[in-house]
Design a protein around this motif. Structure first.
Motif, PDB file in Angstrom:
ATOM      1  N   ALA A  95     -10.667 -21.385  15.299  1.00  0.00           N
ATOM      2  CA  ALA A  95     -10.956 -22.515  14.397  1.00  0.00           C
ATOM      3  C   ALA A  95     -10.780 -23.847  15.117  1.00  0.00           C
TER       4      ALA A  95
ATOM      5  N   TYR B 269     -10.694 -20.782   8.906  1.00  0.00           N
ATOM      6  CA  TYR B 269     -10.305 -19.377   8.969  1.00  0.00           C
ATOM      7  C   TYR B 269      -9.037 -19.186   8.157  1.00  0.00           C
TER       8      TYR B 269
ATOM      9  N   ARG C 123      -7.330 -16.323  15.099  1.00  0.00           N
ATOM     10  CA  ARG C 123      -8.246 -17.036  14.209  1.00  0.00           C
ATOM     11  C   ARG C 123      -7.995 -18.545  14.255  1.00  0.00           C
ATOM     12  N   GLN C 124      -6.741 -18.944  14.339  1.00  0.00           N
ATOM     13  CA  GLN C 124      -6.419 -20.365  14.422  1.00  0.00           C
ATOM     14  C   GLN C 124      -6.975 -20.973  15.704  1.00  0.00           C
TER      15      GLN C 124
ATOM     16  N   VAL D 282      -3.569 -11.499  14.960  1.00  0.00           N
ATOM     17  CA  VAL D 282      -4.917 -11.787  14.466  1.00  0.00           C
ATOM     18  C   VAL D 282      -4.970 -13.188  13.866  1.00  0.00           C
ATOM     19  N   SER D 283      -3.921 -13.555  13.134  1.00  0.00           N
ATOM     20  CA  SER D 283      -3.876 -14.899  12.532  1.00  0.00           C
ATOM     21  C   SER D 283      -3.897 -15.979  13.603  1.00  0.00           C
TER      22      SER D 283
ATOM     23  N   SER E 115      -4.991 -26.192  11.355  1.00  0.00           N
ATOM     24  CA  SER E 115      -4.982 -24.979  10.531  1.00  0.00           C
ATOM     25  C   SER E 115      -3.638 -24.774   9.867  1.00  0.00           C
TER      26      SER E 115
ATOM     27  N   GLU F  41      -6.308 -16.605   6.268  1.00  0.00           N
ATOM     28  CA  GLU F  41      -5.750 -15.254   6.309  1.00  0.00           C
ATOM     29  C   GLU F  41      -5.946 -14.578   4.958  1.00  0.00           C
TER      30      GLU F  41
END
Length: 415
Positions: free
Chosen positions: A312, A363, A308-309, A304-305, A320, A365
């Motif tokens: 972004a 974004y 998100r990166q 998920v991280s 990021s 975490e």
């Protein structure tokens, strides 16, 4: 031994089953019965070892003499020598008279020493002398007595481990195991499991005058065959009796019914014979399953991280922060205001001030508690499989029992 004779023996002693391991054990017992050789019966607790000594005695030349079954593990260590070999009056406090002991009263007959692996080392030395010379001495006496007793012993202890750990005499083991017989565990008896279930179900129905006894669906039969049965025949009998009494709405047992009693197919191997030093069964540990679940949560966390990166970066954000080092930072304005200055904590430049492009969202975490991550992972699996808990447990690589416990813990019973 021919099949007909073997079936007659099974009928006489209410033995159910036709597995190879069971038939071999019975055949060996009948062959050795007419001799005076010592017999050592091994097998896990609850496999029915106690039927073989009685069978051996009844088919021996001693069948008209006395037969005693003694559980060595149930006699206190301080009195076991007196129980087995007898004592003289005044030999110890409470010895108000003479006592012959089992080796005295069973002269000419058979002694079944159950759980022989629990005998104290001093008693093992006395037993070895009886086996070698037929001689023994009462507690508190110096007079040597003679006895002619045939010994049949049984244990669920791994004797080889006990010898290695110094809890059992190797010379006694060789004396006792002139003829070794192994009773197979229930999980290795295949179709015998279903036959035993039917036998117990009919017995309960007859005892309590039930109009119908329990029956199994073909799928339920397969579950019983694939279950590991740590308690062996004793566990199966108890399970059958429970279901016979408690199942009121149906007399047909399905896999779903069995799951309510925590009976699921298992491929895990049993530990087999217990160690002699083990006094109580250890409670089941969920540490391995919990570790697997946490690893899956962390893997999902990382994925998920990374996603998100990537989002972004596509939106034009600055480089990021690595997922493993992210900390909460100020949120960017969504109403057209000035972008705040943020502190980005990274390995390359902790405390460095960066300008962030307006309207581009950083974004970050937001670490969830382990319990919340676990709950979400379980919810995902249940939703994916439309509430089918067995498939959800397989995907999560945990047992159904663990999944049921977690569902209850997180209040997900309605999913």
């Amino acid at each position: 031994m021919d099949t007909k004779e073997l079936q007659q023996v099974k009928a006489r002693y209410a033995i159910v089953g036709n597995s190879e391991g069971l038939n071999h054990a019975l055949d060996t017992a009948l062959q050795v019965a007419k001799t005076d050789l010592s017999v050592l019966i091994t097998g896990e607790s609850g496999v029915g070892k106690e039927v073989l000594p009685r069978l051996i005695h009844d088919h021996s030349l001693r069948r008209t003499r006395k037969y005693f079954a003694i559980n060595c593990g149930s006699i206190p260590e301080g009195t076991i020598d007196s129980e087995l070999f007898g004592h003289e009056k005044g030999a110890f406090t409470g010895a108000i008279g003479e006592h012959d002991g089992y080796f005295g009263v069973a002269d000419g007959g058979t002694l079944f020493l159950d759980e022989v692996g629990e005998l104290p080392m001093s008693t093992q030395a006395r037993l070895l002398r009886v086996l070698e010379t037929g001689e023994y001495i009462r507690v508190g006496s110096s007079e040597v007595r003679k006895t002619n007793v045939r010994i049949v012993a049984a244990t669920n202890v791994n004797i080889q481990n006990a010898i290695r750990d110094g809890h059992f005499r190797e010379d006694l083991f060789f004396r006792l195991s002139t003829i070794p017989i192994k009773m197979p565990p229930l999980r290795e008896r295949g179709a015998d499991i279903v036959l035993l279930f039917k036998k117990f179900a009919m017995e309960v129905a007859a005892k309590y005058q039930m109009p119908q006894y329990l029956t199994l669906t073909p799928e339920a039969e397969e579950v019983l065959k694939r279950y590991k049965w740590p308690g062996n025949i004793r566990q199966l009998k108890n399970l059958t009796e429970q279901m016979s009494i408690l199942l009121r709405d149906t007399r047909v047992v399905t896999p779903d019914v069995l799951s309510d009693y925590e009976i699921w197919p298992s491929t895990s191997e049993s530990v087999g014979l217990v160690r002699v030093s083990q006094q109580h069964a250890e409670t089941h540990s969920y540490s391995a399953e919990r570790e697997t679940l946490f690893q899956m949560i962390n893997a999902l966390h990382t994925e998920v991280s990374e996603l998100r990166q990537q989002v972004a970066a596509m939106m034009g954000a600055q480089a990021s922060v690595p997922a493993t080092q992210m900390v909460p930072i100020a949120t960017l304005p969504r109403d057209g205001g000035e972008a705040p200055t943020v502190i980005s904590h990274t390995a390359a430049g902790a405390g460095r001030h960066d300008d962030v492009t307006p309207y581009a969202e950083e974004y970050v975490e937001e670490p969830l508690a382990i319990d919340e991550q676990e709950r979400r992972l379980i919810m995902r699996a249940l939703e994916k499989h439309h509430g089918r808990r067995k498939r959800a447990a397989e995907e999560l690589h945990i047992s159904e029992r663990t999944l049921y416990r977690k569902i209850k813990e997180y209040g997900l019973e309605d999913m």
